[in-house]
Design a protein around this motif. Structure first.
Motif, short mmCIF file in Angstrom:
data_model
loop_
_atom_site.label_atom_id
_atom_site.label_comp_id
_atom_site.label_asym_id
_atom_site.label_seq_id
_atom_site.Cartn_x
_atom_site.Cartn_y
_atom_site.Cartn_z
N GLU A 37 112.27 -99.83 64.64
CA GLU A 37 112.80 -98.43 65.26
C GLU A 37 114.00 -98.07 64.48
OE1 GLU A 37 114.28 -99.16 69.12
OE2 GLU A 37 112.11 -99.64 69.88
N LEU A 38 114.44 -98.96 63.65
CA LEU A 38 115.57 -98.78 62.65
C LEU A 38 114.91 -98.02 61.57
CD1 LEU A 38 118.28 -98.86 61.54
CD2 LEU A 38 117.85 -101.18 60.72
N GLN A 53 114.16 -90.08 52.64
CA GLN A 53 114.17 -90.54 51.19
C GLN A 53 113.32 -91.74 50.98
OE1 GLN A 53 118.03 -90.88 50.04
NE2 GLN A 53 118.25 -88.57 49.44
N PRO A 54 112.03 -91.60 51.53
CA PRO A 54 111.32 -92.80 51.62
C PRO A 54 111.28 -93.33 50.00
CG PRO A 54 109.97 -91.05 51.81
CD PRO A 54 111.18 -90.58 51.92
N GLY A 55 111.02 -94.53 50.11
CA GLY A 55 111.22 -95.24 48.72
C GLY A 55 112.85 -95.70 48.01
N ASP A 56 113.60 -95.25 48.70
CA ASP A 56 114.87 -95.76 48.30
C ASP A 56 115.43 -96.93 48.52
OD1 ASP A 56 115.64 -95.49 51.14
OD2 ASP A 56 117.02 -93.71 50.94
N ARG A 57 116.60 -97.45 48.46
CA ARG A 57 116.99 -98.77 48.53
C ARG A 57 116.82 -99.40 50.13
NH1 ARG A 57 122.28 -99.37 44.76
NH2 ARG A 57 121.14 -99.91 42.80
N GLY A 58 117.17 -98.50 51.12
CA GLY A 58 117.04 -98.67 52.33
C GLY A 58 115.99 -99.02 52.86
N PHE A 59 114.84 -98.06 52.31
CA PHE A 59 113.32 -98.54 52.77
C PHE A 59 112.88 -99.81 52.24
CE2 PHE A 59 113.38 -94.09 54.09
CZ PHE A 59 112.53 -94.03 55.24
N HIS A 60 113.28 -100.02 50.90
CA HIS A 60 112.52 -101.41 50.48
C HIS A 60 113.39 -102.67 51.01
CE1 HIS A 60 110.70 -99.60 47.03
NE2 HIS A 60 111.89 -99.13 46.62
N ILE A 61 114.87 -102.39 51.49
CA ILE A 61 115.33 -103.66 52.08
C ILE A 61 114.83 -103.62 53.64
CG2 ILE A 61 117.36 -102.62 53.35
CD1 ILE A 61 117.46 -105.58 50.91
N LEU A 62 114.43 -102.43 54.40
CA LEU A 62 113.77 -102.53 55.72
C LEU A 62 112.54 -103.31 55.71
CD1 LEU A 62 114.99 -99.23 57.01
CD2 LEU A 62 115.62 -101.50 58.04
N GLU A 63 111.64 -102.70 54.52
CA GLU A 63 110.39 -103.54 54.35
C GLU A 63 110.26 -104.89 54.34
OE1 GLU A 63 107.40 -102.17 54.68
OE2 GLU A 63 107.23 -100.23 54.52
N SER A 64 111.19 -105.41 53.50
CA SER A 64 111.54 -106.68 53.23
C SER A 64 112.07 -107.73 54.43
CB SER A 64 112.41 -107.02 52.08
OG SER A 64 113.89 -106.60 52.42
N ALA A 65 112.54 -106.82 55.36
CA ALA A 65 113.18 -107.70 56.54
C ALA A 65 112.24 -107.69 57.84
CB ALA A 65 114.46 -106.83 57.13
N LYS A 66 110.75 -106.85 57.70
CA LYS A 66 110.01 -106.68 58.71
C LYS A 66 109.09 -108.00 58.89
CE LYS A 66 107.40 -103.34 59.30
NZ LYS A 66 106.43 -102.13 59.12
N ARG A 110 114.30 -93.08 58.48
CA ARG A 110 113.50 -92.15 57.81
C ARG A 110 113.79 -90.57 58.31
NH1 ARG A 110 108.11 -92.37 60.53
NH2 ARG A 110 109.25 -91.25 62.00
N ASP A 111 114.11 -90.58 59.56
CA ASP A 111 114.34 -89.13 60.31
C ASP A 111 115.53 -88.80 59.88
OD1 ASP A 111 112.01 -89.52 61.54
OD2 ASP A 111 113.02 -89.96 63.40
#
Length: 288
Positions: free
Chosen positions: A264-265, A275-288, A270-271
């Motif tokens: 949900e985060l 900016q998909p592909g930035d640092r925030g998305f990378h760190i969220l992907e690693s935390a899943k 994203r909404d």
């Protein structure tokens, strides 16, 4: 702030039934009459960056899209004004038949004097004026003569807006590059020896700059109304500067401890930032 469309590209049918792919950026660039080289000069960007925006291989930042929107609005207003002015100066040929005389810029330098970035943009604005003229009245295009044969001149309504960026700059104390929290216009970034992060472009009113020519992005964000929205804001800020990864992971641990869902985060992030592909998305992907 105006946002770009959510799709990277549009499929346009050709006469033979095949399709050509063009990005939203490319459509606006063409509407403004800019070549890719002229667009690179206009945005003060690399030509290969503009080519990637045109092809849709990379998303043009919202601020870059807004630069074209502001330019287009200036062109429309200049064209409308020119169409009005040339009709105030009646012209008649040797047979007594009426015609309308419209001026063209002499070259790029002349177009810049008229407030446009180059000759092709000024000519496009003239074309908008011609489209507004009465039907059935011949139009003659001639080199402009100041005071007697007008051409399109922009009032540059967009000059009250400026594009700002995040940037990297060398920090002598830490011996590493840092990314300040505040954004700045390119001229200020250059003056401090910074490296522009093109994908963070944002178009703002000049009045939003502080006395040092900086802009705080957090001032324009609407207040978060949920746990995920709040932590999406915090994550965006934590992903800037030195030790960003450690700070971001610590924040996600805190978020999960409060019962938050990473999925949900990710949706909230994203909404909010698109900016998909930035640092925030990378760190969220690693935390899943």
């Amino acid at each position: 702030m105006l946002m770009t469309e959510s799709v990277n590209s549009l499929l346009l049918p050709l006469v033979d039934g095949e399709t050509a792919v063009t990005s939203v950026y490319d459509l606006l660039r063409r509407e403004c009459g800019l070549s890719q080289k002229e667009a690179a000069d206009f945005h003060e960007a690399r030509i290969d960056t503009v080519i990637s925006w045109c092809s849709g291989r990379r998303n043009a930042p919202p601020g870059v899209i807004d630069e074209l929107r502001d330019l287009r609005r200036d062109m429309i207003e200049a064209g409308h004004t020119l169409a009005y002015l040339v009709q105030l100066i009646p012209q008649f040929d040797d047979n007594g038949d009426r015609f309308i005389r419209v001026g063209l810029p002499h070259d790029d330098d002349d177009a810049i004097v008229c407030g446009f970035p180059c000759m092709s943009v000024c000519e496009t604005a003239v074309g908008l004026a011609v489209a507004e003229l009465p039907r059935g009245v011949p139009v003659r295009l001639v080199p402009r003569v100041r005071g007697s044969i007008p051409t399109a001149v922009t009032q540059k309504e967009g000059q009250n807006r400026v594009t700002v960026y995040h940037f990297r700059v060398w920090d002598t104390k830490s011996g590493d590059y840092v990314t300040p929290l505040r954004k700045s216009p390119k001229e200020r970034i250059t003056s401090v020896g910074g490296e522009v992060i093109e994908e963070t472009a944002e178009r703002i009113d000049r009045s939003d700059l502080d006395s040092y020519g900086r802009y705080d992005p957090s001032l324009s964000r609407p207040a978060a109304t949920s746990l995920e929205g709040l932590y999406a804001e915090l994550l965006f800020d934590r992903c800037i500067g030195k030790d960003w990864e450690t700070q971001a992971l610590s924040l996600l641990d805190e978020f999960k401890a409060r019962g938050g869902s990473i999925d949900e985060l990710m949706v909230a992030y994203r909404d909010r930032y698109q900016q998909p592909g930035d640092r925030g998305f990378h760190i969220l992907e690693s935390a899943k």
